[in-house]
Write a protein that holds these residues in place. Structure first.
Motif, PDB file in Angstrom:
ATOM      1  N   THR A  61      24.668 -12.649  -4.509  1.00 31.75           N
ATOM      2  CA  THR A  61      23.300 -12.435  -4.362  1.00 31.75           C
ATOM      3  C   THR A  61      22.828 -14.483  -3.789  1.00 31.75           C
ATOM      4  N   ALA A  62      23.275 -14.892  -4.312  1.00 35.94           N
ATOM      5  CA  ALA A  62      22.726 -16.423  -3.956  1.00 35.94           C
ATOM      6  C   ALA A  62      22.684 -16.685  -2.444  1.00 35.94           C
ATOM      7  N   ALA A  63      24.273 -16.331  -1.514  1.00 40.10           N
ATOM      8  CA  ALA A  63      24.440 -16.729  -0.335  1.00 40.10           C
ATOM      9  C   ALA A  63      23.598 -15.964   0.193  1.00 40.10           C
ATOM     10  N   ASN A  64      23.276 -14.524  -0.097  1.00 35.06           N
ATOM     11  CA  ASN A  64      22.420 -13.446   0.924  1.00 35.06           C
ATOM     12  C   ASN A  64      21.396 -13.211  -0.092  1.00 35.06           C
ATOM     13  N   PRO A  65      20.220 -14.011  -0.266  1.00 33.75           N
ATOM     14  CA  PRO A  65      19.182 -13.348  -1.090  1.00 33.75           C
ATOM     15  C   PRO A  65      18.052 -12.221  -0.311  1.00 33.75           C
ATOM     16  N   GLU A  66      18.303 -12.362   0.847  1.00 37.37           N
ATOM     17  CA  GLU A  66      17.645 -11.179   2.776  1.00 37.37           C
ATOM     18  C   GLU A  66      16.681 -11.227   2.324  1.00 37.37           C
TER      19      GLU A  66
ATOM     20  N   SER B 205       1.016  -1.305   0.363  1.00 38.67           N
ATOM     21  CA  SER B 205      -0.255  -0.040  -0.164  1.00 38.67           C
ATOM     22  C   SER B 205       1.133   0.828   0.323  1.00 38.67           C
ATOM     23  N   ARG B 206       0.104   2.396  -0.607  1.00 36.63           N
ATOM     24  CA  ARG B 206       0.697   3.794  -0.548  1.00 36.63           C
ATOM     25  C   ARG B 206       1.184   4.286   0.724  1.00 36.63           C
ATOM     26  N   ALA B 207       1.366   3.761   2.031  1.00 45.76           N
ATOM     27  CA  ALA B 207       1.570   3.900   3.501  1.00 45.76           C
ATOM     28  C   ALA B 207       3.376   3.125   3.731  1.00 45.76           C
ATOM     29  N   ASP B 208       3.502   2.017   2.689  1.00 48.37           N
ATOM     30  CA  ASP B 208       4.357   1.272   3.245  1.00 48.37           C
ATOM     31  C   ASP B 208       5.792   1.655   1.845  1.00 48.37           C
ATOM     32  N   TYR B 209       6.042   2.634   1.098  1.00 48.82           N
ATOM     33  CA  TYR B 209       6.595   3.226  -0.084  1.00 48.82           C
ATOM     34  C   TYR B 209       7.287   4.412   0.638  1.00 48.82           C
ATOM     35  N   GLY B 210       7.508   4.510   2.248  1.00 51.95           N
ATOM     36  CA  GLY B 210       8.452   5.076   2.954  1.00 51.95           C
ATOM     37  C   GLY B 210       8.454   6.507   2.856  1.00 51.95           C
ATOM     38  N   ASP B 211       7.653   6.695   1.853  1.00 53.46           N
ATOM     39  CA  ASP B 211       6.685   8.376   1.255  1.00 53.46           C
ATOM     40  C   ASP B 211       6.876   8.532   3.570  1.00 53.46           C
ATOM     41  N   ILE B 212       5.756  10.250   3.008  1.00 52.80           N
ATOM     42  CA  ILE B 212       5.363  11.384   4.466  1.00 52.80           C
ATOM     43  C   ILE B 212       4.213  10.506   4.734  1.00 52.80           C
TER      44      ILE B 212
ATOM     45  N   ASN C 106      14.780  -4.812   7.574  1.00 55.08           N
ATOM     46  CA  ASN C 106      14.215  -4.819   8.419  1.00 55.08           C
ATOM     47  C   ASN C 106      12.405  -4.107   8.238  1.00 55.08           C
ATOM     48  N   ARG C 107      12.248  -4.198   6.799  1.00 51.69           N
ATOM     49  CA  ARG C 107      10.900  -4.339   6.413  1.00 51.69           C
ATOM     50  C   ARG C 107      10.181  -4.835   5.326  1.00 51.69           C
ATOM     51  N   GLU C 108       9.209  -4.772   5.060  1.00 51.95           N
ATOM     52  CA  GLU C 108       8.303  -5.581   3.717  1.00 51.95           C
ATOM     53  C   GLU C 108       8.534  -4.495   2.170  1.00 51.95           C
TER      54      GLU C 108
ATOM     55  N   TYR D 286       7.473  -9.552   0.731  1.00 49.19           N
ATOM     56  CA  TYR D 286       8.641 -10.327   1.333  1.00 49.19           C
ATOM     57  C   TYR D 286       9.026  -9.538   2.676  1.00 49.19           C
ATOM     58  N   PHE D 287      10.021 -10.103   3.082  1.00 50.60           N
ATOM     59  CA  PHE D 287      10.587  -8.789   4.722  1.00 50.60           C
ATOM     60  C   PHE D 287      11.455  -9.570   4.407  1.00 50.60           C
ATOM     61  N   ASN D 288      12.153  -7.888   4.330  1.00 49.51           N
ATOM     62  CA  ASN D 288      13.824  -7.487   4.073  1.00 49.51           C
ATOM     63  C   ASN D 288      14.433  -7.687   5.017  1.00 49.51           C
TER      64      ASN D 288
END
Length: 931
Positions: free
Chosen positions: A862-867, A575-582, A834-836, A828-830
């Protein structure tokens, strides 16, 4: 045409081009450079043309030579060829060739080949139309490439002389590799007004290079170019004090144009001076910011304040060209021309006499070579001694002295978008599947009772395959070219003609559309009659016809569309609220105003009360004077003496104040370093922040001041940088809003239960020019298949493409981009952030047995740590298969993370992902991919 004395000396003089050439030629060396430096407007093309002609006609020089003349655009290549033709017609005596003459496959003695450099060295392979592909299978069966011409010419023992126009732009490492090396020219003549590299005296004396220079003073003395260009003076700026700077510069330019026009008339010359007005390139961003653009401002001032008719104002932009016809004629009625970069090198308009240059806000750089557009003299042989201003060009600008830079006035165009389309056989297949679904759904919606009452032993969904086959058969019967065999091409149908003998393709398309609807309706009715009886079939006629019309139009008219790959395959969203904006604008504005009031001690009763807040900001050291000066260039001269003058303080124009305010709002958010004050999505946050700041100005802190005055006060404080009071207050307000924003996001996540939409493939996709055609691919969903020319992991992905192409079990594959609503995404949870976040798997693959694969290729780190991506994809596949079993009775989805080890591909879809074990081998969960 007769050469002027300085031109004749440059070509035929003791140290001119011909003699310099002969001396270097006699050394027998190759790739020897002659630098020919000659000012803009001196007739460089004319002199080089005479140099070539003198060599070809010189009885003492009878070597077997061909010439390759290279420019940096198709227009200039043709312009150089045409000028050569005009200079010496009818006594040309040799072939003047272009790319159309590559069919000859060779250059003969004295031939001159005119080429666009970009067609040979462009980064985009698709634009290197003249180059021979490395892959034999890509080479055309007939015709010749640049390499063929070079090789065939050299086989004949013929030497090549290369002429590079505007060499300061063109001679790069790739140019040497791709063009100069294959030609292996004896001599390279580098022509430029501002050459990048001038040979040393030692190189010239020892015949390792040559150098010929035309002095600017000689060109001025001959009357070809103006003596100098002068900017507005300090006195000019004093006289316009108090006037809006933008308007004042335009007024000064208009008045100067009128004065020059009067002087040409007094001299008896019918010449209408032209004013060039260069707009800032970042001007277009202002429309979204609610600020009048420079184009709008200039047009309004000229038409309303100066009463200049619109038909006397030309515009030359990439997407807008107005009143440009015959603009270079000396008596053209056009008085002003607005441009950005279009009027660059190679544009010749000698009547251009005045230039206005407006600075850019984000990256202000004054490009001195742009001044070359007003250097030429429209009447070289007329004595201008009595009218000294006619021997000068005039510059009016709001640039500063320190922003002057000797860099080219032309820039590369923005990357163009190119389109790639859904493969024709897939286009037809997807369209038919969708039409089948629509027919069945419409029948269920409109005739469910009749279908149930007349059903035999099967529901209508069971006859879907028959309906799909019937629809496809209708298309094949009417327009077989729509369903080509994969990898084959089908001849286009013969074009129909109307009564006047003209091609009538749209009429043909309309006719085919109606024929497909009619045939498809008849075919489906036959199936319905077989299963439900004649009554149901007759009643369904109109429903079927309407449901198949979109199908027919999509196929025949090639309308843009999109198709569901599988209803279960739905793209996640954040959702828009999750985009890191105001976030919510109203919540932010309320919090921001409250925080700013608290910081400055402004009470709530100050709302719209000019007296309640009087003196509050001054207590914090804010300068409330509504003046904001800027430095402006004055007393500068160019071309002759290059005296860069001085900076003079002048009040900033209202338009510049607004532009600076908008830019400052963006930069303040971008510059935040404290975690609680930093918001990641500046583009989304900028608007609410700007409006909150405006509200606070208007309602509480500067109620009795207009907007421009407020912006000046605000900017004046910001320009103090770390000492700025407003910067500190804003950072505090952003930090105080953070808990409110975080609570809002958490609440939004709980409340927002919007269902994800099915993933669709489009009939066409647009790619920027940094994507290039990759070699012919049979199974790519998109044709031609495009891949970025350079990026980390490209080799790994190419290896996976080759693997998929060889698998007989693969029907098609789709390579995704890593963002955007047009591509399949899963949440996914990065684990690093530490966020979606959203994850766009690299590949969607359709297998011939109906399975759908979702794969993401990795290598190294990137194969060792796909986060967290591996676990998210594993869970998504499990969820999809649970739904598939309920619907189809079997699992349908496969996939996972893929790595390449020992030239074999392995896939991992385990719940707990691990790359390698302690011994460095692939850990448990990896399976060999075999289709």
């Amino acid at each position: 045409m007769q050469m002027l004395p300085f031109q004749e000396n440059a070509v035929l003089g003791t140290n001119g081009l011909v003699e310099t050439f002969k001396k270097l030629w006699q050394t027998g060396g190759h790739n020897l450079d002659i630098t020919f430096k000659s000012p803009t407007g001196s007739g460089k093309t004319f002199m080089v043309s005479n140099f070539v002609r003198e060599l070809q006609n010189d009885p003492a020089f009878n070597d077997d030579v061909a010439f390759v003349w290279i420019t940096f655009s198709d227009d200039l290549a043709m312009q150089s060829r045409d000028k050569f033709y005009d200079y010496f017609f009818p006594n040309i005596g040799r072939s003047l060739l272009t790319i159309a003459d590559f069919s000859e496959g060779i250059l003969h003695k004295d031939d001159i080949l005119f080429l666009n450099w970009q067609k040979l060295v462009a980064k985009d392979a698709k634009k290197r139309l003249l180059r021979r592909p490395d892959e034999v299978e890509l080479q055309k069966e007939q015709g010749f490439y640049f390499e063929d011409v070079a090789e065939n010419t050299k086989k004949e023992g013929r030497e090549i002389v290369m002429i590079i126009d505007e060499s300061h732009k063109n001679v790069t490492a790739s140019a040497y590799r791709d063009v100069i090396t294959p030609l292996n020219p004896r001599i390279i003549l580098n022509v430029s007004a501002t050459p990048e590299k001038i040979p040393t005296i030692s190189d010239v004396q020892n015949l390792r290079a040559g150098y010929v220079e035309v002095k600017r003073s000689d060109v001025v003395a001959a009357g070809l170019i103006k003596e100098q260009i002068i900017s507005q003076t300090e006195e000019d700026l004093k006289n316009i004090e108090g006037e809006d700077l933008d308007f004042a510069l335009l007024r000064l330019a208009k008045e100067k144009r009128e004065s020059l026009a009067e002087q040409w008339t007094r001299l008896g010359q019918n010449i209408n001076p032209l004013v060039l007005i260069q707009l800032p390139n970042d001007d277009s961003k202002l429309k979204d910011q609610g600020v009048e653009t420079k184009e709008e401002l200039v047009t309004r001032f000229l038409t309303e304040n100066c009463e200049v008719p619109a038909n006397k104002i030309a515009k030359w932009f990439d997407n807008k060209k107005e009143n440009l016809e015959h603009i270079t004629d000396v008596d053209s009625p056009i008085d002003f021309m607005l441009f950005k970069y279009a009027a660059g090198t190679g544009w010749d308009c000698p009547r251009a006499h005045v230039i206005v240059m407006f600075r850019e806000i984000e990256s202000p750089t004054f490009k001195t070579q742009t001044l070359g557009r007003i250097l030429r003299n429209p009447v070289p042989k007329v004595d201008l001694t009595a009218f000294p201003e006619l021997r000068e060009g005039f510059l009016y600008t709001n640039y500063r002295k320190n922003e002057i830079s000797d860099i080219p006035d032309t820039v590369e165009n923005k990357p163009k978008t190119e389109v790639t389309n859904l493969a024709p056989h897939l286009f037809g297949g997807f369209a038919t599947q969708e039409a089948t679904h629509n027919v069945i759904q419409e029948l269920k919606t409109s005739m469910l009772d009749e279908l149930v009452a007349n059903s035999s032993d099967k529901p209508i969904s069971d006859i879907a395959p028959k309906i799909e086959a019937a629809l496809q058969e209708a298309v094949k019967q009417i327009a077989p070219e729509i369903f080509p065999v994969q990898g084959n091409t089908v001849a286009s149908p013969q074009t129909e003609y109307n009564l006047f003998g003209e091609a009538d393709s749209q009429a043909t398309k309309n006719q085919k559309t109606e024929q497909i609807v009619e045939t498809a309706t008849r075919n489906v009715k036959a199936i319905l009659k077989e299963h439900f009886g004649e009554g149901v079939a007759n009643k369904a006629t109109e429903i079927v016809a309407e449901a198949t019309r979109d199908f027919a139009e999509t196929l025949v008219q090639k309308q843009p569309s999109s198709f569901i790959v599988d209803p279960l395959l739905k793209s996640d969203f954040i959702s828009r609220a999750d985009y890191g904006d105001i976030g919510k604008a109203s919540s932010f504005q309320s919090s921001f105003v409250k925080s700013m009031n608290n910081y400055f001690g402004i009470t709530e009763n100050a709302y719209n009360n000019p007296f309640a807040q009087e003196g509050v900001l001054e207590k914090f050291g804010i300068d409330m004077s509504q003046r904001l000066s800027t430095e402006v260039l004055a007393n500068a001269t160019f071309a002759g003496t290059n005296d860069l003058g001085k900076n003079v303080e002048h009040e900033m124009s209202d338009n510049e104040v607004e532009k600076n305010f908008m830019n400052a709002c963006y930069n303040i958010l971008e510059e935040q370093t404290e975690p609680d004050a930093k918001y990641g999505n500046i583009a989304r946050s900028w608007g609410p922040f700007k409006e909150a700041l405006r509200q606070w100005f208007e309602r509480y802190s500067m109620t009795n001041i207009d907007n421009v005055g407020r912006y000046k006060i605000f900017l004046k404080d910001l320009f103090k940088n770390s000492a700025s009071i407003f910067r500190k207050a804003i950072t505090q307000a952003l930090k105080e809003y953070r808990p409110i924003r975080d609570a809002f996001v958490a609440d939004r996540r709980k409340q927002e239960m919007q269902e994800a939409l099915p993933f669709k493939v489009k009939t066409s996709y647009a790619y920027s020019s940094d994507f290039v055609d990759y070699k012919p691919i049979m199974k790519s969903m998109l044709q031609p298949f495009k891949l970025k020319a350079e990026y980390p992991g490209r080799d790994n992905e190419i290896a996976f493409i080759e693997f998929l192409e060889k698998l007989p079990t693969v029907e098609w594959w789709f390579k995704q981009n890593d963002d955007g609503k047009d591509f399949y995404a899963l949440k996914y949870f990065n684990t690093t952030e530490n966020r979606e976040r959203l994850f766009y798997p690299d590949w969607i693959v359709k297998f011939v047995d109906g399975r759908i694969g979702i794969f993401d290729t990795k290598s190294g780190f990137t194969a060792a740590n796909p986060e967290g991506r591996a676990e998210a994809l594993s869970k998504k596949l499990r969820d999809l298969n649970e739904e598939a079993v309920k619907r189809d009775g079997r699992e349908k989805f496969v996939g996972g993370l893929c790595v390449r080890e020992n030239k074999l591909w392995y896939c991992n879809s385990a719940e707990k992902y691990r790359y390698k074990d302690e011994k460095g081998n692939l850990a448990e969960g990896w399976k060999l991919m075999q289709g």
